[in-house]
Design a protein around this motif. Structure first.
Motif, short mmCIF file in Angstrom:
data_model
loop_
_atom_site.label_atom_id
_atom_site.label_comp_id
_atom_site.label_asym_id
_atom_site.label_seq_id
_atom_site.Cartn_x
_atom_site.Cartn_y
_atom_site.Cartn_z
N PRO A 1 7.95 1.90 -2.48
CA PRO A 1 7.00 0.95 -1.90
C PRO A 1 5.59 1.06 -2.49
CG PRO A 1 8.33 1.95 -0.18
CD PRO A 1 8.65 2.69 -1.44
N GLU A 2 5.15 2.29 -2.70
CA GLU A 2 3.78 2.48 -3.22
C GLU A 2 3.59 1.85 -4.59
OE1 GLU A 2 4.94 5.66 -0.40
OE2 GLU A 2 5.80 4.97 -2.31
N ALA A 3 4.64 1.89 -5.42
CA ALA A 3 4.55 1.34 -6.77
C ALA A 3 4.39 -0.17 -6.73
CB ALA A 3 5.78 1.72 -7.58
N HIS A 4 5.03 -0.81 -5.77
CA HIS A 4 4.92 -2.27 -5.66
C HIS A 4 3.65 -2.68 -4.93
CE1 HIS A 4 8.92 -3.14 -7.29
NE2 HIS A 4 9.29 -2.01 -6.70
N ASP A 5 3.15 -1.83 -4.06
CA ASP A 5 1.92 -2.13 -3.33
C ASP A 5 0.68 -1.98 -4.21
OD1 ASP A 5 3.27 -2.68 -1.02
OD2 ASP A 5 2.91 -0.73 -0.08
N LEU A 6 0.74 -1.07 -5.18
CA LEU A 6 -0.46 -0.77 -5.97
C LEU A 6 -1.06 -2.00 -6.65
CD1 LEU A 6 -2.47 1.32 -7.05
CD2 LEU A 6 -0.87 1.78 -8.92
N PRO A 7 -0.32 -2.77 -7.45
CA PRO A 7 -0.95 -3.94 -8.09
C PRO A 7 -1.41 -4.99 -7.08
CG PRO A 7 1.43 -3.97 -8.42
CD PRO A 7 1.09 -2.62 -7.86
N ARG A 8 -0.67 -5.14 -5.99
CA ARG A 8 -1.07 -6.10 -4.97
C ARG A 8 -2.41 -5.71 -4.35
NH1 ARG A 8 -0.87 -5.77 0.24
NH2 ARG A 8 0.50 -3.94 0.22
N ARG A 9 -2.58 -4.42 -4.07
CA ARG A 9 -3.82 -3.96 -3.46
C ARG A 9 -4.98 -3.99 -4.46
NH1 ARG A 9 -2.45 1.47 -0.23
NH2 ARG A 9 -4.62 1.16 0.47
N LEU A 10 -4.69 -3.72 -5.74
CA LEU A 10 -5.73 -3.83 -6.76
C LEU A 10 -6.19 -5.29 -6.90
CD1 LEU A 10 -4.34 -1.43 -9.51
CD2 LEU A 10 -6.49 -1.13 -8.25
N LYS A 11 -5.24 -6.20 -6.83
CA LYS A 11 -5.56 -7.63 -6.91
C LYS A 11 -6.46 -8.03 -5.74
CE LYS A 11 -3.35 -12.19 -6.72
NZ LYS A 11 -2.05 -12.91 -6.68
N THR A 12 -6.11 -7.57 -4.54
CA THR A 12 -6.92 -7.88 -3.36
C THR A 12 -8.32 -7.31 -3.51
OG1 THR A 12 -4.96 -7.91 -1.93
CG2 THR A 12 -7.10 -7.56 -0.86
N MET A 13 -8.40 -6.08 -4.01
CA MET A 13 -9.69 -5.42 -4.21
C MET A 13 -10.57 -6.21 -5.18
SD MET A 13 -10.34 -1.58 -5.72
CE MET A 13 -9.24 -0.84 -4.50
N ALA A 14 -9.99 -6.62 -6.31
CA ALA A 14 -10.74 -7.37 -7.31
C ALA A 14 -11.16 -8.73 -6.78
CB ALA A 14 -9.91 -7.53 -8.57
N MET B 1 3.28 12.74 -7.73
CA MET B 1 2.84 12.98 -6.36
C MET B 1 2.57 11.64 -5.70
SD MET B 1 0.27 16.21 -6.98
CE MET B 1 0.00 16.44 -5.22
N LYS B 2 3.18 11.42 -4.56
CA LYS B 2 3.05 10.16 -3.84
C LYS B 2 1.60 9.79 -3.57
CE LYS B 2 4.72 7.97 0.44
NZ LYS B 2 5.54 8.19 1.66
N SER B 3 0.76 10.80 -3.41
CA SER B 3 -0.66 10.55 -3.10
C SER B 3 -1.42 9.93 -4.26
CB SER B 3 -1.33 11.86 -2.69
OG SER B 3 -1.23 12.83 -3.73
N ASP B 4 -0.86 10.00 -5.48
CA ASP B 4 -1.56 9.44 -6.63
C ASP B 4 -1.84 7.95 -6.46
OD1 ASP B 4 -1.71 11.84 -7.93
OD2 ASP B 4 -0.22 11.37 -9.48
N TYR B 5 -0.93 7.23 -5.87
CA TYR B 5 -1.12 5.79 -5.70
C TYR B 5 -2.38 5.49 -4.88
CZ TYR B 5 3.68 5.34 -7.40
OH TYR B 5 4.83 5.40 -8.17
N GLU B 6 -2.51 6.22 -3.78
CA GLU B 6 -3.68 6.01 -2.93
C GLU B 6 -4.95 6.50 -3.61
OE1 GLU B 6 -5.31 4.16 0.13
OE2 GLU B 6 -3.13 4.37 0.01
N ARG B 7 -4.84 7.57 -4.37
CA ARG B 7 -6.01 8.11 -5.05
C ARG B 7 -6.51 7.15 -6.13
NH1 ARG B 7 -6.03 14.11 -6.89
NH2 ARG B 7 -8.25 13.82 -6.48
N VAL B 8 -5.60 6.46 -6.78
CA VAL B 8 -6.00 5.45 -7.77
C VAL B 8 -6.83 4.37 -7.08
CG1 VAL B 8 -5.17 3.56 -9.23
CG2 VAL B 8 -4.08 5.79 -9.35
N LEU B 9 -6.34 3.87 -5.97
CA LEU B 9 -7.05 2.81 -5.26
C LEU B 9 -8.42 3.27 -4.76
CD1 LEU B 9 -3.95 1.57 -3.28
CD2 LEU B 9 -5.31 0.14 -4.83
N THR B 10 -8.46 4.48 -4.23
CA THR B 10 -9.73 5.02 -3.74
C THR B 10 -10.74 5.17 -4.88
OG1 THR B 10 -8.64 6.21 -1.94
CG2 THR B 10 -10.83 6.97 -2.59
#
Length: 298
Positions: free
Chosen positions: A210-223, A177-186
């Motif tokens: 796109p979501e798969a490539h954005d996920l680690p980048r956004r996690l890095k920004t978050m950390a 489900m495409k929403s999983d990427y956003e749910r992980v970040l949230t």
């Protein structure tokens, strides 16, 4: 919603990466006497038969754990300690010389936790949740392990932060489900606000999305914004290109790569993964595109 079954993918290259990381991280975190809370948000069935219908249908373990289990060529260097620990863990679930059983994250974690630690397992798929509960019941672990047929994104909130203020969370949804990427970040963001010192490990597929490539980048920004250390490991075993064969059939490559992103990783993990990833590229390569990356910060 309930179509994904990990039994088809047990023991594949992504499991090798994920479980190598989980074992190395927990071996370090359990060195301190204080109790550790361990949470698995998407537990699956817990145990898998590699000679069963699901695994044999996909054959993915043949290009994953089975390659590491095969005898090394004469003169080959010994396996990196993290990979040897991984193989030893898998072997502990099988009779000597047998490779029929593959433990999922719940049973790997159970083997590593101590009497004072607690393990919380979440699985929403009705069949896998039932199987997981039955498998865990055989351990007679009492209150040390709890199984919940719930959404792990939401249910994990009940247990973090733990009373001991020490915790490890693994999040590895199917991402069907495409929403999983956003749910992980949230979820990770909310947990970090309430439990900033916890160790968070996120597995994700590296696919043309796109979501798969954005996920680690956004996690890095978050950390980075939170002032926390992070570690990002990826393993690619083949090209992600879709090809057309001589008969005009479209051949999709399946999962070509995956990654693990950790926030507040054990300080020993980077060196362990550096040695392990170099060997995995050689042992698990399916074409000339096999490669790995390892980055850290904070």
């Amino acid at each position: 919603m309930f179509s994904y079954r990990h039994a088809f993918h047990a023991g594949n290259h992504a499991d090798v990466l994920k479980h190598t990381v989980v074992i190395a991280a927990l071996k370090h975190l359990t060195q301190k006497d204080t109790a550790l809370a361990v949470v698995d948000t998407h537990s699956g069935a817990g145990l898998y038969r590699l000679d069963g219908d699901y695994a044999e249908t996909s054959g993915e373990a043949a290009n994953g754990v089975a390659r590491l289990q095969a005898p090394a060529e004469a003169g080959a260097e010994p396996l990196a300690p993290a990979l040897q620990d991984y193989l030893d863990m898998i072997a502990s679930f099988n009779n000597k010389g047998s490779h029929k059983v593959y433990p999922g994250s719940p049973f790997i974690m159970q083997r590593l936790i101590r009497e004072q630690d607690r393990l919380k397992l979440f699985e929403l798929h009705p069949t896998d949740a039932k199987t997981l509960a039955a498998n865990i019941a055989q351990l007679d672990a009492g209150r040390q392990i709890a199984v919940f047929r719930e959404d792990g994104f939401e249910g994990s909130r009940k247990f973090l932060p733990p009373p001991s203020r020490r915790g490890f969370l693994l999040c590895d949804p199917s991402y069907e489900m495409k929403s999983d990427y956003e749910r992980v970040l949230t979820m990770v963001g909310e947990h970090m606000k309430r439990f900033a010192t916890g160790t968070y490990a996120v597995w994700y597929p590296i696919i043309p999305r796109p979501e798969a490539h954005d996920l680690p980048r956004r996690l890095k920004t978050m950390a980075t914004k939170a002032g926390k250390s992070w570690l990002h490991a990826t393993l690619t075993v083949k090209s992600s290109k879709i090809i057309t064969n001589t008969d005009g059939e479209t051949i999709r490559p399946g999962l070509p790569a995956s990654g693990m992103f950790l926030i507040n990783p054990p300080h020993t993990l980077k060196a362990q993964l550096d040695a392990a990833l170099k060997q995995l590229v050689v042992r698990l390569a399916q074409d000339k595109n096999a490669t790995s990356t390892l980055e850290s910060g904070g």
